[in-house]
Design an enzyme around this catalytic site. Structure first.
Site, PDB file in Angstrom:
ATOM      1  N   CYS A   1      24.547  -2.951  23.875  1.00 60.03           N
ATOM      2  CA  CYS A   1      24.123  -2.001  24.934  1.00 60.03           C
ATOM      3  C   CYS A   1      22.661  -2.173  25.325  1.00 60.03           C
ATOM      4  CB  CYS A   1      24.368  -0.564  24.469  1.00 60.03           C
ATOM      5  SG  CYS A   1      23.218  -0.045  23.185  1.00 60.03           S
TER       6      CYS A   1
ATOM      7  N   PRO B   1       0.835  -1.212   0.000  1.00 57.72           N
ATOM      8  CA  PRO B   1       0.000   0.000   0.000  1.00 57.72           C
ATOM      9  C   PRO B   1       0.864   1.255   0.000  1.00 57.72           C
ATOM     10  CG  PRO B   1      -0.066  -1.070   2.154  1.00 57.72           C
ATOM     11  CD  PRO B   1       0.713  -1.964   1.254  1.00 57.72           C
ATOM     12  N   ASP B   2       0.327   2.335  -0.608  1.00 60.37           N
ATOM     13  CA  ASP B   2       1.074   3.597  -0.489  1.00 60.37           C
ATOM     14  C   ASP B   2       0.688   4.211   0.855  1.00 60.37           C
ATOM     15  OD1 ASP B   2      -1.022   5.565  -2.790  1.00 60.37           O
ATOM     16  OD2 ASP B   2      -1.347   4.876  -0.740  1.00 60.37           O
ATOM     17  N   PHE B   3       0.993   5.456   1.084  1.00 61.14           N
ATOM     18  CA  PHE B   3       0.762   6.051   2.417  1.00 61.14           C
ATOM     19  C   PHE B   3      -0.530   6.857   2.466  1.00 61.14           C
ATOM     20  CE2 PHE B   3       4.667   4.836   4.384  1.00 61.14           C
ATOM     21  CZ  PHE B   3       5.547   4.672   3.331  1.00 61.14           C
ATOM     22  N   ARG B   4      -0.779   7.651   1.388  1.00 58.71           N
ATOM     23  CA  ARG B   4      -1.830   8.677   1.526  1.00 58.71           C
ATOM     24  C   ARG B   4      -3.041   8.487   0.607  1.00 58.71           C
ATOM     25  NH1 ARG B   4       3.143  10.509   2.281  1.00 58.71           N
ATOM     26  NH2 ARG B   4       3.602  11.586   4.249  1.00 58.71           N
TER      27      ARG B   4
ATOM     28  N   HIS C   1      15.064   7.487   1.758  1.00 62.40           N
ATOM     29  CA  HIS C   1      14.483   7.265   3.085  1.00 62.40           C
ATOM     30  C   HIS C   1      14.975   5.960   3.688  1.00 62.40           C
ATOM     31  CE1 HIS C   1      10.984  10.201   2.006  1.00 62.40           C
ATOM     32  NE2 HIS C   1      12.148  10.788   2.158  1.00 62.40           N
TER      33      HIS C   1
ATOM     34  N   ASN D   1      11.048   4.943  -1.504  1.00 59.89           N
ATOM     35  CA  ASN D   1      10.507   3.662  -1.057  1.00 59.89           C
ATOM     36  C   ASN D   1      11.548   2.858  -0.286  1.00 59.89           C
ATOM     37  OD1 ASN D   1       8.252   4.491  -2.423  1.00 59.89           O
ATOM     38  ND2 ASN D   1       8.684   3.255  -4.258  1.00 59.89           N
ATOM     39  N   ILE D   2      11.070   2.113   0.699  1.00 56.94           N
ATOM     40  CA  ILE D   2      11.969   1.347   1.594  1.00 56.94           C
ATOM     41  C   ILE D   2      11.874  -0.155   1.279  1.00 56.94           C
ATOM     42  CG2 ILE D   2      11.836   3.043   3.453  1.00 56.94           C
ATOM     43  CD1 ILE D   2       9.662   1.360   4.773  1.00 56.94           C
ATOM     44  N   ASP D   3      11.202  -0.485   0.154  1.00 53.90           N
ATOM     45  CA  ASP D   3      10.922  -1.892  -0.146  1.00 53.90           C
ATOM     46  C   ASP D   3      12.037  -2.600  -0.915  1.00 53.90           C
ATOM     47  OD1 ASP D   3       8.467  -0.507  -2.403  1.00 53.90           O
ATOM     48  OD2 ASP D   3      10.562  -0.971  -2.845  1.00 53.90           O
TER      49      ASP D   3
HETATM   50  N1  APR Z   1       0.165   4.564 -10.421  1.00 55.81           N
HETATM   51  C1  APR Z   1       0.416   5.894 -10.339  1.00 55.81           C
HETATM   52  N2  APR Z   1       0.275   6.616  -9.189  1.00 55.81           N
HETATM   53  C2  APR Z   1      -0.135   5.937  -8.094  1.00 55.81           C
HETATM   54  C3  APR Z   1      -0.404   4.547  -8.087  1.00 55.81           C
HETATM   55  C4  APR Z   1      -0.243   3.860  -9.331  1.00 55.81           C
HETATM   56  N3  APR Z   1      -0.475   2.537  -9.442  1.00 55.81           N
HETATM   57  N4  APR Z   1      -0.792   4.185  -6.836  1.00 55.81           N
HETATM   58  C5  APR Z   1      -0.754   5.307  -6.078  1.00 55.81           C
HETATM   59  N5  APR Z   1      -0.365   6.359  -6.820  1.00 55.81           N
HETATM   60  C6  APR Z   1      -0.137   7.747  -6.406  1.00 55.81           C
HETATM   61  C7  APR Z   1      -1.106   8.276  -5.392  1.00 55.81           C
HETATM   62  O1  APR Z   1      -2.224   8.861  -6.060  1.00 55.81           O
HETATM   63  C8  APR Z   1      -0.263   9.331  -4.674  1.00 55.81           C
HETATM   64  O2  APR Z   1      -0.304  10.580  -5.362  1.00 55.81           O
HETATM   65  O3  APR Z   1       1.125   7.748  -5.759  1.00 55.81           O
HETATM   66  C9  APR Z   1       1.147   8.770  -4.767  1.00 55.81           C
HETATM   67  C10 APR Z   1       1.610   8.139  -3.463  1.00 55.81           C
HETATM   68  O4  APR Z   1       1.756   9.183  -2.514  1.00 55.81           O
HETATM   69  P1  APR Z   1       2.080   8.802  -0.980  1.00 55.81           P
HETATM   70  O5  APR Z   1       1.165   7.723  -0.542  1.00 55.81           O
HETATM   71  O6  APR Z   1       2.121  10.089  -0.212  1.00 55.81           O
HETATM   72  O7  APR Z   1       3.533   8.148  -1.038  1.00 55.81           O
HETATM   73  P2  APR Z   1       4.911   8.915  -1.140  1.00 55.81           P
HETATM   74  O8  APR Z   1       4.777  10.168  -1.970  1.00 55.81           O
HETATM   75  O9  APR Z   1       5.933   7.933  -1.569  1.00 55.81           O
HETATM   76  O10 APR Z   1       5.192   9.330   0.415  1.00 55.81           O
HETATM   77  C11 APR Z   1       6.394   9.987   0.669  1.00 55.81           C
HETATM   78  O11 APR Z   1       5.949   9.854   3.036  1.00 55.81           O
HETATM   79  O12 APR Z   1       5.390   8.691   4.941  1.00 55.81           O
HETATM   80  C12 APR Z   1       6.422   9.177   4.199  1.00 55.81           C
HETATM   81  O13 APR Z   1       8.574   8.315   4.197  1.00 55.81           O
HETATM   82  C13 APR Z   1       7.297   8.046   3.737  1.00 55.81           C
HETATM   83  O14 APR Z   1       8.517   7.842   1.674  1.00 55.81           O
HETATM   84  C14 APR Z   1       7.248   8.155   2.218  1.00 55.81           C
HETATM   85  C15 APR Z   1       6.901   9.617   2.022  1.00 55.81           C
END
Ligand code: APR
Length: 278
Positions: free
Chosen positions: A173, A45-48, A138, A119-121
């Site tokens: 430690c 999953p992404d974050f937001r 990151h 990404n950390i994956d």
């Molecule tokens: N194709 C294109 N875009 C996508 C897809 C996809 N299959 N799936 C998701 N997205 C888009 C989403 O619409 C969103 O705009 O990718 C973006 C993901 O944004 P975030 O969830 O905020 O992820 P990211 O930008 O990597 O977050 C940055 O936030 O929590 C911290 O350290 C963490 O590295 C992370 C940083």
């Protein structure tokens, strides 16, 4: 109807034009900026994203706020939420996506100048992108360290601890150990800081699958020179992309757009062959 068809036809011209530029001898150094959207198709999953994003699904960890799971202060007081999440995200269970393989393909065509990822994956490494072209801004799960004495912690031990949901402590430690993921409040790796200049050398900047909400990573997008096309490949418009004359915004799933681009480049078979290897 005419409006949508003109928008569609406009988009349909953008990818052939981008392919033509990539093939031209004006384009020698391509820089990538990746976010979690690149790995959603791998099942991470992404974050937001509103419904599916990690930050919308952490209720079970009852955090004060979602980002706390990656805050060093919170982690010191309570490492359990992070290690619960770490078990779900730990590398080894996920396969790189077509987009990851496309980045390796850019390297094979000697066009990859640098791939900056949030990404950390470690899927870029797993896809076969050359290690010296990857900047994990990151950090990642690839190594771990004590948060006090900073002694390295064995990777195999970490894998076992995460799998059986034990909280690892430093053998020296006794303090907490954590994978070298950059938590909120921590400095980004020197490799990131030393490579920032690469962005201004780019002939093309591809920004894929990121909300561009976290700095300093997001500010890399401003370092491309005005004459360098910045291409956003994302589900939705983010940051200031589209404000510069040479910006290109391609909205949609990154794998779909990358496949269309590979076909225009005549690289589709190579792309699929690379992806089949992952
Ligand atoms: N194709 C294109 N875009 C996508 C897809 C996809 N299959 N799936 C998701 N997205 C888009 C989403 O619409 C969103 O705009 O990718 C973006 C993901 O944004 P975030 O969830 O905020 O992820 P990211 O930008 O990597 O977050 C940055 O936030 O929590 C911290 O350290 C963490 O590295 C992370 C940083």
């Amino acid at each position: 109807a005419s409006g949508s068809s003109s928008a569609e036809s406009a988009k349909s011209k953008k990818i052939p034009q981008l392919a033509e530029y990539i093939k031209s001898d004006k384009c020698k150094r391509i820089v990538l900026m990746l976010g979690a959207g690149v790995s959603t198709a791998a099942g991470i999953p992404d974050f937001r994203s509103p419904k599916t994003g990690l930050y919308a699904n952490l209720q079970r960890l009852n955090l004060p706020h979602p980002e706390a799971v990656f805050e060093i202060g919170f982690f010191r007081r309570n490492p359990v939420p992070f290690y619960t999440l770490a078990r779900e995200l730990y590398p080894g269970k996920f396969r790189p996506t077509l987009t990851h393989s496309f980045i390796r393909l850019l390297a094979q065509h000697d066009l990859l100048h640098m791939c900056f990822t949030q990404n950390i994956d470690t899927l870029e490494r797993q896809a076969g992108v050359p290690d010296d072209k990857i900047i994990e801004a990151h950090g990642s799960f690839a190594s771990s360290r004590c948060i006090e004495c900073l002694r390295p912690y064995d990777n195999d031990d970490m894998k076992i601890m995460v799998e059986c949901q034990d909280i690892p402590h430093c053998h020296h430690c006794e303090n907490l150990v954590k994978p070298e993921i950059v938590f909120f409040g921590e400095a980004l790796p020197p490799k990131f800081v030393n490579s920032i200049g690469k962005v201004s050398e780019a002939d093309l900047l591809l920004i894929i699958g990121t909300s561009l909400t976290v700095h300093p990573f997001a500010s890399l997008a401003w370092r491309a020179s005005d004459s360098t096309p910045r291409v956003l490949i994302n589900m939705d418009s983010v940051g200031d992309l589209g404000h510069r004359r040479s910006d290109v915004v391609l909205l949609g799933k990154c794998d779909d757009i990358v496949v269309e681009l590979a076909k225009e480049l005549g690289w589709y078979d190579e792309l699929v062959a690379l992806w089949d290897e992952t």
